[in-house]
Design a protein around this motif. Sequence first.
Motif, mmCIF file in Angstrom:
data_model
loop_
_atom_site.group_PDB
_atom_site.id
_atom_site.type_symbol
_atom_site.label_atom_id
_atom_site.label_comp_id
_atom_site.label_asym_id
_atom_site.label_seq_id
_atom_site.Cartn_x
_atom_site.Cartn_y
_atom_site.Cartn_z
ATOM 1 N N ASN A 34 13.735 9.216 1.230
ATOM 2 C CA ASN A 34 14.879 8.672 1.963
ATOM 3 C C ASN A 34 14.502 7.748 3.114
ATOM 4 O O ASN A 34 15.351 7.402 3.925
ATOM 5 C CB ASN A 34 15.823 9.762 2.463
ATOM 6 C CG ASN A 34 16.587 10.384 1.324
ATOM 7 O OD1 ASN A 34 16.907 9.711 0.340
ATOM 8 N ND2 ASN A 34 16.869 11.669 1.439
ATOM 9 N N THR A 35 13.245 7.338 3.215
ATOM 10 C CA THR A 35 12.854 6.360 4.226
ATOM 11 C C THR A 35 13.386 4.991 3.802
ATOM 12 O O THR A 35 13.238 4.598 2.649
ATOM 13 C CB THR A 35 11.320 6.297 4.365
ATOM 14 O OG1 THR A 35 10.825 7.594 4.656
ATOM 15 C CG2 THR A 35 10.906 5.319 5.444
ATOM 16 N N GLU A 36 13.997 4.289 4.736
ATOM 17 C CA GLU A 36 14.511 2.954 4.438
ATOM 18 C C GLU A 36 13.357 1.960 4.541
ATOM 19 O O GLU A 36 12.671 1.894 5.557
ATOM 20 C CB GLU A 36 15.629 2.586 5.400
ATOM 21 C CG GLU A 36 16.499 1.477 4.907
ATOM 22 C CD GLU A 36 17.754 1.330 5.754
ATOM 23 O OE1 GLU A 36 17.656 1.455 6.994
ATOM 24 O OE2 GLU A 36 18.815 1.084 5.164
ATOM 25 N N VAL A 37 13.155 1.188 3.452
ATOM 26 C CA VAL A 37 12.019 0.276 3.384
ATOM 27 C C VAL A 37 12.477 -1.107 2.942
ATOM 28 O O VAL A 37 13.576 -1.283 2.422
ATOM 29 C CB VAL A 37 10.935 0.785 2.401
ATOM 30 C CG1 VAL A 37 10.305 2.064 2.890
ATOM 31 C CG2 VAL A 37 11.503 0.959 1.004
ATOM 32 N N ILE A 38 11.586 -2.078 3.156
ATOM 33 C CA ILE A 38 11.821 -3.435 2.695
ATOM 34 C C ILE A 38 10.598 -3.872 1.889
ATOM 35 O O ILE A 38 9.464 -3.521 2.223
ATOM 36 C CB ILE A 38 12.101 -4.397 3.877
ATOM 37 C CG1 ILE A 38 12.557 -5.739 3.349
ATOM 38 C CG2 ILE A 38 10.913 -4.514 4.777
ATOM 39 C CD1 ILE A 38 13.233 -6.598 4.389
ATOM 40 N N VAL A 39 10.838 -4.609 0.803
ATOM 41 C CA VAL A 39 9.752 -5.072 -0.059
ATOM 42 C C VAL A 39 9.138 -6.322 0.563
ATOM 43 O O VAL A 39 9.839 -7.284 0.872
ATOM 44 C CB VAL A 39 10.280 -5.386 -1.483
ATOM 45 C CG1 VAL A 39 9.161 -5.940 -2.362
ATOM 46 C CG2 VAL A 39 10.902 -4.158 -2.108
ATOM 47 N N THR A 40 7.811 -6.286 0.771
ATOM 48 C CA THR A 40 7.115 -7.428 1.358
ATOM 49 C C THR A 40 6.418 -8.290 0.306
ATOM 50 O O THR A 40 6.207 -9.473 0.518
ATOM 51 C CB THR A 40 6.089 -6.963 2.395
ATOM 52 O OG1 THR A 40 5.193 -6.047 1.765
ATOM 53 C CG2 THR A 40 6.779 -6.300 3.572
ATOM 54 N N ARG A 41 6.034 -7.677 -0.807
ATOM 55 C CA ARG A 41 5.500 -8.445 -1.944
ATOM 56 C C ARG A 41 5.700 -7.631 -3.217
ATOM 57 O O ARG A 41 5.900 -6.420 -3.169
ATOM 58 C CB ARG A 41 4.038 -8.841 -1.736
ATOM 59 C CG ARG A 41 3.063 -7.726 -1.713
ATOM 60 C CD ARG A 41 1.653 -8.260 -1.400
ATOM 61 N NE ARG A 41 0.812 -7.157 -0.992
ATOM 62 C CZ ARG A 41 -0.218 -6.711 -1.689
ATOM 63 N NH1 ARG A 41 -0.570 -7.281 -2.804
ATOM 64 N NH2 ARG A 41 -0.929 -5.698 -1.241
#
Length: 190
Positions: free
Chosen positions: A168-175
Amino acid sequence: MSLENVYLIAFLVGFLLSAVSFLLGALHLPHVHLHGHGHGHGIGAKAGGRSGVSFFNLGTAAAFLAWFGGTGYLLERYSDIWIYLGLLVAIISGLAGAALVFWFLLKLAAHDRPLDPADYEMVGVLGRIASPIRAGGTGEILYTRDGARKAAPARAEDVDGTSEFPRNTEVIVTRFEKGIAFVRRWEEVP
């Protein structure tokens, strides 16, 4: 050859073309796509003057033949109608059948839109961890695209491979490489 046989052959050809087309599409069997090159400016013309569906296609031709042949055969065989009036009624019936199929194809094509590669770019996608990412390991993220929930394998974006992400950690895709999303915590993004 009598006119009755011409109508019967037209009906059988139209019906068989429709059946083969349906079976190839429904059963996902290999088949050939025939594309005509034309520009439409009439019914169904979209912005820019091009129509997504041509009135002259296999579906409308098969419908015309089936309706024309079926109506003509029934009129020739079971009525005492004047031969030219029967031909006119058969042509009108064939055009009505073809128009019905064309209208249906227009309704299907109304929601078509060209694919834009930017809509499928993974870099910058916001998601949540579904399966925890352990240090140096692979987990899974869930994200939403086009109103549908999707999943992708994910790894932590760090040099030393020590970062861990709980569920449930909110993440963003960097590559995104070889089908794996490399992610950072949303709070860490500048």
